[in-house]
Every structure is written in structure tokens, then in C-alpha cells.
Design a protein around this motif. Sequence first.
Motif, PDB file in Angstrom:
ATOM      1  N   LEU A 265      -1.028  -1.827   7.381  1.00  0.00           N
ATOM      2  CA  LEU A 265      -1.950  -1.780   8.507  1.00  0.00           C
ATOM      3  C   LEU A 265      -2.596  -3.153   8.697  1.00  0.00           C
ATOM      4  O   LEU A 265      -2.535  -4.015   7.819  1.00  0.00           O
ATOM      5  N   THR A 266      -3.232  -3.321   9.854  1.00  0.00           N
ATOM      6  CA  THR A 266      -3.817  -4.622  10.165  1.00  0.00           C
ATOM      7  C   THR A 266      -5.141  -4.819   9.445  1.00  0.00           C
ATOM      8  O   THR A 266      -5.717  -3.880   8.893  1.00  0.00           O
TER       9      THR A 266
ATOM     10  N   LYS B 167      -8.066  -5.423  10.752  1.00  0.00           N
ATOM     11  CA  LYS B 167      -9.201  -4.693  11.328  1.00  0.00           C
ATOM     12  C   LYS B 167      -9.143  -3.220  10.962  1.00  0.00           C
ATOM     13  O   LYS B 167     -10.164  -2.589  10.699  1.00  0.00           O
ATOM     14  N   GLU B 168      -7.925  -2.678  10.904  1.00  0.00           N
ATOM     15  CA  GLU B 168      -7.835  -1.259  10.592  1.00  0.00           C
ATOM     16  C   GLU B 168      -8.220  -0.984   9.149  1.00  0.00           C
ATOM     17  O   GLU B 168      -8.852   0.017   8.843  1.00  0.00           O
TER      18      GLU B 168
ATOM     19  N   LEU C  86      -7.561 -10.658  13.234  1.00  0.00           N
ATOM     20  CA  LEU C  86      -7.789  -9.214  13.093  1.00  0.00           C
ATOM     21  C   LEU C  86      -6.499  -8.407  13.083  1.00  0.00           C
ATOM     22  O   LEU C  86      -6.447  -7.316  12.524  1.00  0.00           O
ATOM     23  N   ASP C  87      -5.472  -8.923  13.741  1.00  0.00           N
ATOM     24  CA  ASP C  87      -4.243  -8.137  13.887  1.00  0.00           C
ATOM     25  C   ASP C  87      -3.175  -8.503  12.873  1.00  0.00           C
ATOM     26  O   ASP C  87      -2.031  -8.083  13.002  1.00  0.00           O
TER      27      ASP C  87
ATOM     28  N   GLU D 186     -12.634  -2.502  16.203  1.00  0.00           N
ATOM     29  CA  GLU D 186     -12.646  -3.955  16.278  1.00  0.00           C
ATOM     30  C   GLU D 186     -14.055  -4.512  16.077  1.00  0.00           C
ATOM     31  O   GLU D 186     -14.253  -5.476  15.339  1.00  0.00           O
TER      32      GLU D 186
ATOM     33  N   PHE E 104     -11.345   1.340   8.243  1.00  0.00           N
ATOM     34  CA  PHE E 104     -10.630   2.590   7.992  1.00  0.00           C
ATOM     35  C   PHE E 104     -11.585   3.763   7.812  1.00  0.00           C
ATOM     36  O   PHE E 104     -11.352   4.851   8.324  1.00  0.00           O
TER      37      PHE E 104
END
Lengths: 361, 346, 513, 325
Positions: free
Chosen positions: C111-112, C114-115, C152-153, C136, C119
Amino acid sequence: MKFCPAPTPRLRYWRNSTLHNRKTSRRNVISRAFTRSETYLFIILFVLVAVVSIISPRFFTARNALQILRTSAFTGILSIGFLFVLIQGGLDISFTATATVAQYLMALALVSKGNVPILVVLLIPIAVGMLLGSVNAVLIHRLKAPSIIVAIANLNIYYGVLQIISGGTWIYNFPDWFDRVGKGFVFAFVDENGATFGLSYLTLIWIAVAIVAVVVLRYTKLGRHLFALGGNIEAARRSGLSLFRLRLFAYSFLGLLAGLAGIVQALDTQTVAPNALVGREFDVVAAVVLGGANIFGGAGSVGGTLLGVLLITVITNALTLLRIPAYWHQVFIGAVVLASISVTSLRALLARRKERIIDVR
Amino acid sequence: MFAEFVKRYQSWHDRNQDIAALPWLLFVVLAIMTVATGGRFLRAHNITNLLAQMPELGLLSLAMMVPMVTAGINLSIISSANLTAVIMALFLKGVFPQGAGGGTTIIIIVGAIALGMIVSIVLGLLNGFLVGYVEVPAVLTTLGTMILYEGITLAITRGFVISSMPEAYLLIGNARILGLPIHMIIFLVVALVMAIIFHRRPYGRHLFFVGSNPTATAYSGVNVRRVLLKTYVISSVLAGIAAVVMLARFNSANARQGSSLLLSTVLICMLGGTDPFGGFGKVLGLVMAMVILQAVTNGLNLLGVRSFATVAIWGAMLVGVIAYRYYQHQKWERKRKQLQRARMQQ
Amino acid sequence: MREERSMGESRVHRSVMDSFIDFRNVSKFYPGVRALNNVDFAFEKGEIHCLVGENGSGKSTMIKIISGVIQPEPGATMVINGTRITAMHAKDAIDRGVRVIYQDLSLFPNLTVKENIAFGLYGDTRGPFVNWKAVEDRAVSAMRSIALELDLDRLVSSLSIAQQQLVEIAGSIIGDIKLLILDEPTASLTRVEVDRLFATIRTLKERGIATLFVSHKLNEIFEIAERVTVFRDGAKIGVFEPKELDQKKLVFLMTGQEVVSEPPKPVRSGAPELLRVEKLSRGGNYKDISFSVRAGEILGITGRLGSGRTELALSLFGMNPPESGSIFISGKRVRVHSNAAATRAGIAYVPENRLTQGLIMPQSILANITITILEKVIGAFRLLDHSRSESLSREWIERLSIKMPSLDAAVQTLSGGNQQKVVLSKWLATNPRILILDEPTVGIDVFAKDSVHRFVKQLAERGDIAIVLISDEVHEVLDNCHRILVMDRGRVLDEVLPGSDAEATLLEKFNLA
Amino acid sequence: MRKTLLIVVVLLAVFSLSTCSRGDDDAYEIVFIPKLVGIPWFTAMENGFEDYAAEIGDLKISVLGAPDTDPAAQARILEDAISQEPDAIVVVPNDTAVLEPIMARGREAGILMVSQEAPGIQNADMDIEFLIAERYGADMMELFVREAGSEGGYAIMVGGLTVTSHNQRADMAVKHQEENYPGLYQVTSRLEGSESVEDAQNRTLELAAAYDDLVGMIYIGSLGAIGGSQATKSLNRDDIAIVGGSVPSQAKSYLEEGSIDANYISNPYRIGRDSAYLVRHLLSGGTIADVGDLPEYGTPAIDGTVVTFHAPSEVTAENADMFGF
């Protein structure tokens, strides 16, 4: 990277960034696209379609395209279910048996004299599919066994028991409405021969399933939790996710889609034979894997899966249109599958080689 | 005497806990089958029959077991065996002269087998290269090659069966030496060789290490890639030996022969104590599991039970084995943790 | 023991009302083992509290109980933030603002950034959908609060370990958090990052967030802790203020015994040079490395994470081929293309990660010891000679005094110290002329550490082996090496000789812990 | 302790099973091994066997079979059947060559070994041929010419590319065409998919798109024509003739609407009855030479051990119900 990215409301991020960052971000979009297997798959599919169209003008027609979409519906629906299980870190190939059992029970209801209401007829396979899928989930979760092996076992149990009970009897001569839906179109054209063609209801079901899948995987917590579980099971456990519920969802969702695929296949063929589906697992597995999903979980996308399904259908379709003898079809499909998964692994391997860079003074 | 035996069994049991239940299971299955078939199961004729059927299944199971020990799998064993068999069959039919003398016959048969082994090695090299050097997951590699090899065989044979091998070749599948069918002897020798390789050759030990932890194995100076390459070549060669036997026994080769045996091999490996997560497995366990399953299938056939019931029963047995292993594993795990904590507390 | 505990209590009187965590009579029994025996444990809101103890002292059991992963025996009273709790599960702990960062990170590599950071947010919002904007925002503000700058990604799998840890810390401090538990957080951070982490912890304190800090790096404890609780053998020894303690005293409290370390015996004069490295470089790893080690000498290499120390060691061991420069063994230039070749050339390498690189955990002790020497124990018919490998293994087990149930037992049943000795045995069995030890005592308790150190020094005294000891623990190299190279960002900065001012030099000049 | 318990349980199980083991009676035991079990064709044949046995009274039929047409699996089942030591075994080989050595062993064991549809088999006491590949191919081609004319391109689809009997029939049809209808030609090599409605449908659609000169399709296998007729219906291409061999009750509605132009199949139920008669005749001391008239198909042609009658007949919308399956 084999990965279904979170959708990126990039604008917000840009607001906080300088102009310079903005440029790099845009470049990132392109360079990132080339790290994704979907991009390569799309290019392969595009080239394939272009080449075949040049050689055989009959290929690139609306009729053929719609036909390919109709043909792919069965594999396509199953692939999406399989993708869900794969993303959360499992391998369940018992879906063909599930679909068979589900569709068989539906067919029995269809031809029964008791006039079962249509809604019930359609709910039977879905419910049966979910039930069998959750049996898989319970066994895999409780026994902590490799899911593929539990799945192989259950595939045989479901299939064997159905064959014993049904005695292998085929069911056909369904009611008219069933035939009409199977042959029906959402919208239709008439060609010079007077034949109608168009977007089949079967394709519509497939598209609907795909849209639901995209929404679930990208925009719901459930979907993100499935990715999380496939990415790091220990972390998922620590975050307080219920592994059992997630698994139950994934496997019974595959079961549900297997039931749906069973309906679609029965609509398509108007015949339900207990031995028609078992053995076709590998088409689905190959399509999902071609679509860039990680066999160990945590990564995979609906878009890639759809491309994978289409690629396999298009290859088969094109091989006939290109007048290649049927004896060679399997060689081509095997070679494409092998080449594609090798390229994916090779890229991952090379990417790993580049790692471990220290800022040397 | 009896006490000695018990002591020996106890020590064997302790060293082989993962397969210790198998002799009992074997005994139970044999007893049930004998009684249920009213003794027909144990008649000489049926024993011969059992002996005749085991080798190809056993060889294919060995072919499945070797990659499974490295935490891999080889789904392409059947299709690579068929491709090997078809090429051997074409060679035998193509070059076998009418009324050849003994010497020529032997040379041609040996030549055909050598050709088959070369084909197997080539097929295995492709699998091994992809798994070892390109790091494609074994399931995917062998799924792909399963489709590919079957496709090639189909293209070569155009779907037809290649049959009527020379009489002399058929002896491999039908003649006996000292009451044992030749192909059974082949299987026993191969199983023995594999057992020796597993336990007494560095390569065999490497297999288990790679299955348990490929990183630590690589850090110990073992060339993991080469071990994997070898693994799939050996697997393919074992499938090739099965092809030699099947060609002789069935007197024919075909693109899709024996496809139903794939599931059986996985089941036999699992039942025989091979850990699908890699690192553990014993040839003795595999042989016992094979005899058990062969006895079950044969017994059910003797009883006139439909094959689909057999399919379902095998599936149920597989679930049973998984469940048994799970609870056994939990027991060990509890013991291990207890030991560990006790040690920490010291 | 009871007395000791009450003594500790009496030192610092605090009212129950201010406590964030106030646990009393906590016990945890496993079959045959008392992991925690009637322990009281408490600290205040917003306090930076350290928990120290040997392996098996019960500190991880305590963390698990606080975070609700396991439940204590009946009879314990647990008060969190003034509320008495009867049964606590992981989710209750999270609801009460307790967050744990484990040593092996709890991130989702697929996952990225930010995630991963946001989470936990999924559980906070209503409805089935993810609010990506909130995710975000949350990620951006969390990253700001620890001054972390990352795309972030980006996928977390593409980050370095240090970056990953910061992502996890960022993820833990968002939401309604009252207590952050850090389990050995600094093991893979560079000094700069440790400073930033400590700054972050202090910021959290200002926001009223408590930190429970578990570490075995004692100097870090002195740097950050407001109070220290010491556990030993499932019991609490006491609660102390850092200023009452020093390194020696703390070790004594933890072990109950004094550990005295003797410096290695001087290298015999005229001892031949066994390993020489000249101008070794590898792009992106290290540059212009030159040094030599004599027989009987222990060369220390110290440097933080990212200094290139492990990469250099791997190059000597053939697993990370250098791009230029040369390696000489006993004066002869060698090329090591693979670790098999390095082993043949007489180089042995004990890797830094025992669990993943050093040992094959589920396999037997015998198998693990003999893995490097299988080719040497081939007997009749080119088959392995089991009796020879057994006697060889037993020899090493005796020499290193490894405690084990039987040779056939899986390595994972051994304690960390004994496991590390098995790694040593398997490499010493190859009769190496050069032994490279990469972080040989990480995660093992003080006694085992000491016994490994003693053994290494004895080995050097034999005078036929050159030893390279890599460690980021300054005391380890100071106490056990003849010379110390300091590495940073791929370069050798300096060579230091252990002595009176060596420690200060290392700590101040090179900013090492 | 647990082991003792285990042994007790086992003994109990063994004992309970032994009480229900079958006793011998005077009936002839016959094992029937079809190519595969679980398809209507062989189910109907089984019924024929069993009904005949029930009428006669001294036959006991049991059926063994593999779930798919894997020759190796069938070989193993035949071996097990021989171990069962019945009076006779009737087998429909997937691959004659594979079974030859095993058939020989069965004969050695004193079992009457009967094969069906195994032309050229060496080791059978009797081979029952109810379908002469030459005649089947010729009839099929005649039906095709009737529906599609004798000019243009056609394609043949078989159930599986490895199914020998399908391949033989296809070869014979092609041979008949080459000898008699030079105006016809195959547009492409043999296709696979006649045992799957979907595959038959898809391949037919693709062929119709790829070859303008396609005048018709021949399907050997029971689902091909169903799929083919669905394909031509959706294309509105009534000009493409669909000739196949589908199950009559399934094909009926397609024959009525004309989307299947001709359907050619034998009646497995009646074949089953005749086969049972033949086997019983030999078991009760008769010889092949004096088999006399069969209950269903009259006087067969006899050549050595081969008993031949030609069972296939055309299925039309009118007579479809008379097939009984």
C-alpha cells in the motif's frame, strides 16, 4: 509494480506543492504507468489487435468485438472473484466445481414442475455459491493449510458428490424466458445478413460485476482491508482486522460470483452438464495472473484482470481467424502465458537488484 | 525379541513423528479392504495388479515431491511425461527395423530411453531456469509449461495416439524378474536412489534448506539458483522415467494421457508427510502413502464403487490429512513453546 | 523479590490519580513457566518511560498485556487513564489510545505511504467507503508533525527500512493517542533519525502523550527516559530515575550479576597480515576502502545504518561484488565471485540477521551446523558420513557450550544466544582464516553476549585467524577490538584505538551512540 | 492407550463391514466399463444393460468408469475390474492400444473379455461394433451433402483432439468426401470443442467470420451441434448447415426449428440391451457363430470375433422421442 493503487485526488497534493513538484508529479504519472504490468498488457493487447486486424479485416468489427465480450463473460466474472481471493493472499481453484453445483441446482429448479419463481431460481445458485465459498473459507482459516490444497480437496468433493447425486444427467429444455435472456441484447444492431448483434446481457452482468469490484477494491474500507491482509497478514492482525471475516468475505464473494458465472454459462449454452466446467480453472488463473496480480497476494487490479481475460479470448479468437490449425492453439496460449509471467518476474528481479543504494560521500 | 522390536519401533517413531501414523493407517486400510471385498483384495491376482499399478503413480509422486520439498510445486509433470513418451514412441516406431536381432533391439531401446531422458532434461531446464533464475513463482511457471508442453505434444501428434511399440520394449511394463514386475523394480530403485540423495548427498540436504529458508541457505554458500534448477530437472527426469514405464505398460502415448493422476500425486505427497510449505518430506512416507491410496482406489473399484465416489473420497481424505496435520502441528507447537519458555525462565 | 519491588515503589511516590497506566498484581503463567509473577507496573500521563530487562524478563509479556494482545491471569487490577478495566483486547487498547510499534514493522508493503499512515482512520469513519481526502489530510498532517517528507503515493515496499519505520511512527501518532509503545525502535535508524525520533517523542510529551520505550541500547535510555523500570525474571526490580543510574549499575540491575569485560590480548608481534583490502569501491555502497587485519587481530568496524558496513562485509564474502579495488588474503590477491568461492578462500561471514540469514530455523541443529561443510563430510560412495558430521557438530557444541535438547532438535527451539552460537559453529567449522562478524550480539541477553565476546577473544588468541567485528554498539567494539574503523556514508572516516578517550571520541566526534 | 482404542475401533469397523460383504449367488457377474461415466450416452447404455439383466434375471451388472476420457485412468480401472474376477467384462476403450495388454491378462484369468467399438483389437473374446466408422463417416457426409450441397468449404469439430474414435470417424467422413464430392473441401484443420456448447458456439462463430466459403459444419460429439446451431441462429446464417450427433431429446427443439439440419446418432439404450444379450449368450456356453438374432438390431454381421451391426440412424424432429434418451 503489481498493485491496485488508491485513486489519487492529486489536486490536493499539488496545492501544497511548488510548481517544480507539480512537474515532477506529472512526470511521475507517466513513469509510474510504465512500472505497472497493466500498461504492458494493454500495449500487448493493442499490438495484437492491430496486427490481427491488418491480417484479417474480419477481426476488427463491432460484431466480433461484442462477440469477444460475450464469450469472455463467464471467465471474466470468475476471474474477478478469483482476484479477490488472490488479493487477500489465497489461491482457491474450486470455483469451477462451485459454479457447477450452483448452476445444476438452478437448472433443477428451472425445469421442475413446481413453477419456482424466477427470483428464487436466480437466488439459488448465488446462495449455494456463497455457502460453498464460505466452507472453503472456514476450512482454510481454521486449519491454516495452504488454500490451494484445501481448494483442490473441496473441488473434488463438490464435483464428486454432484456427479454421484446427479448421475451425470444433463439438463436442457429450459423455459423460454431463460432462452430469451441468454440471447437478448441491451442494445442491438442488424447487419446486412439480417442478423442482430449487440451488447449481450451476459456482457452487461460481467461489466456490472467489474464495476462493483472496482468500487469495492478502491473505494471501500473492506477492499483496502483485503489488500492489507494480502500485503502483511501479521500487520493486519495487529491492526485489529478480523482475518476470519475478511477471508469469509473473499471466499464467499468468489462463491457468489461462481454462482453468477454458473447462471451466465447456463444462459449462454442453454444446457447444464455436470462435467462442462470443471477443468476450466486454469483459464481463469492464467487470465488473472496475466493481469498482473501477485500470486502471493496483496496486489492485483480489476483493470489488469479484465485485460488478461480479453487477451486470452482475443488470442483464441484471433488464432481461428488467422486460420492457424487448432493443434497449435495451446502452444500459443502457453507461450504467451509463460512469456508474460516471466517478464513480470524479471522486472521485479531487476528492480530488486537496483535497491540498497547508499548516499556515498 | 518382541521387546527389541518394540524398542526399535519406538525409536523409529520418535525420529519420524510426521509419518508415524502411516503404518497404522496402512494396516487399517488393508484390513478394511480385505474384509469388505471378502478376501478378493488379498488374492494373488489383485496383489500383482496393485504392484503393476503403483510404479507410474509412485514415480510421478516423487516428481511432485522433489519441488514440493523446496516449497515449490510442479504442475507440468504429466504433460512433460506425455511429451517425453510421445517423442520416445515416435523414435521407437520410426527407427525400429522389422525382425531386428537382440543386439539392435537393445541398442534401439536404450537409445529411445536416452532420448526420452534428454527430452525430460530439456523440459526440466526450462522450468528450473524460470523458477531459479528468473524467480517466477513455481505454481505459475509450471502452470504455463503444463499448457505449453501439452500444446506441443498435441501439435506433434495432431491428437492421435501413438501406439504399437515393439514387443521388446513392452517387456519393461510387463515382464517380471523374481516375481516382481520390471517397472516395479525400476520404481524401487529410483525411490531408493532418491531417498539416498535426500539424506546422504549434499544436494539432497540443500533441497530441504532451500525449502525452509532460501535466504539463509544462500548466505551459507549454497547456490540456491542452481539447486532449484537441478530440482526441476530431477523432477522432470522422474516424470520422464514414469513416461518410460507408462509407454511400456499402456503401449501407447498421447497428449492427454494420465491427466487424472496429477491430483493423486499432490494427495500422496501431502499424505506422505511432505510439507507443502517446504523443508520436510520423506521418501518412505511417500511410498506408504502411495500404497494406502492405491489400496483405497483399488478396493473401491473392487467393490464396484463409482469413480466419482472415489474422487469425493480422495478429496475428503485430503481434508482429513490437512486437519490431522494441523492438530498434530499445534501439539508440537505447544510443546515447543513450553520448552522455550522453560528455558528462558532458567 | 517482593521486598525489592516495594523498595522501588517507595523511591518515587506518585498518586494513582495521575497515572496513565496503573497495573497491579499482574501475572502471566504459561505451562511450567511464570512469565510475569505478581508485578505492579505504572507510569504517568505524558511520561517518557523506559522498560528494560533481559530476554525472558517479562517485558514483552507486559507490553502484550498493555496492548491487549494477551490477557493476564485473573486477580490483576488494570487501570488505564483512571478507568478500571476487567478484560482488555487489542481493540479496547486501541480505543483507549494505546499504540504499539513492533520491532518488525506492521506496515503493508503493497500500500502507499498515505494509506499506511492513515490506515487506522478506516475504523474511525462511518459507512463502508474510504474517504480518500481525509486519508490524505491525515497523512500530510502526521508527516508534518515528525517532519517527514515522502511522496504520499509511493509504495511502502519501495522505501528504505528507516523510512518505513518513520511511516509507521507517523501512522501511530495520529488519532486519539495517549500512549505510544516503542519496542526497540532505534535498531535500524541512523543517528539523525534517532534524534528526530527523540524530538518527536518530546513533542508528543508536550501534547500529553506518554511513551513507553523498550530498548537495550542503554545510552539511548539515559538520553530520553524520565524514569526507568527494570524487570528481571518475571518480576519488577524497581523504578529509577536515570540520574541514579549508570551503565554498569543498570546492567547489574538487569542481570543481578556484574559482568566484567577484559580487553583482548595484544596481537603477537610479527603476526602475518591475513586480510588486506585496497581501494575497494562499489557505486552506491562504499568508496575507497582500504584496511588490513593481521592474524590474531580483531578489527572493529563501527558506523550507523547506511554507512556501508554490511555492504562492505558482503563484498568481502562474495555476495556483493566490488566494482574496483582488490582483496588480498595472506598477501595473495583473490577474486571472490560468490560466497562459495569466499568460503573456499577461507572467509566466513556471520550475517547480521540471525533469523532470516543466519539460520534455517525449522531444521535441526545438526543440519544447521553442517550446512557449510557438507562437501567435507562425504565418506564412502560419495555419500554423507552421518557419524562424522555428528561428531563434528558435537565438537563445536562443546567448544561453544551450546545448551540443546538434542542434535535433531530444530534450531528454533534454542534461545537467542545459543542460536547465535550455532551460527558461529557453522562458520568456524569451515576453518576460516578470516571471520567477519556482523552485529553478532543483536537481540541476545547480556550473559550470552559476554560469552560470545569471550569466545571471539579466545579465538583471536589462537593467533591463526583474523576477525572483523562489525557493530553499531560503541561499547562492543571498544571492549573487544584491537583497532576500530569508523565508517560513514560509504567511507572510512578514521581509525581509533580503544583507550581512555576513545569512547568520547567515538561518541562526540562521530556522533555515534 | 489411544492406540489400543484405535485397534478396537478398526476391528469393529472391519467386523461390521464383513457382515455386509456380498455373498456369491448363481448370477453371471458382468462389469461394464464405459469410456467415461456421467454423460447421457453411457448412462442410457447402462440402463439398457440393466434393464435387459432385470428381464433375464441371471445377470448382475456393475459399472466402473473414470470421470474423464483419460486412457491411463481407464487402464487402471480395467486392471481393478479384472481383480474383481467377474464372469465377463465389457469395456469401451478410450484407446484400444492401451488396453490390449490388460485385456490379454483378463483372458488369462479366465474372464470373458468383450470390447465395444474397438476395431482391430487383438485380445478380446468378442468385439461388438455397432458403429462402422466408414459407414458412419459416409452417412454423416451424405447427410451433410443433403443439407449443404456438394460445393464449398466445411469444417469438422470433434469432442477432443485426442479422442481416437472421433478422429477416425472424422477421417472417414473426409475420405468419403474426397472420393465422392470433389467440390467440397475443409476450410481448416480439425477443431476441438464438440463436448462443450460454449466452445462449439465460439469456434463456429469465428469460422463463420473467417471463412466466407463455409457452407456447413460437421460435429462429432454430443454438444457440438447444439453450440453450432446457437451460433448460426445468432448470426442469422441459415445457409450454414449444422450436422451433428446430439442427444435426441436435447436436439429435438433445434431440429424442429431447423437450426440443426441433421442429427445422426445411435441408440445407446438398445445397444446396451444387445450387448448384454451377446455377453450372456457367450457366458451360457454359446459361440459367436451362433449368436442368432439380436433382440434390438436383428442379425449382425460376424467376422471372427467381431460382431457388427450398424446402430446409428438419423434423428428427426418426429422420431426424436422414440430414442428414449
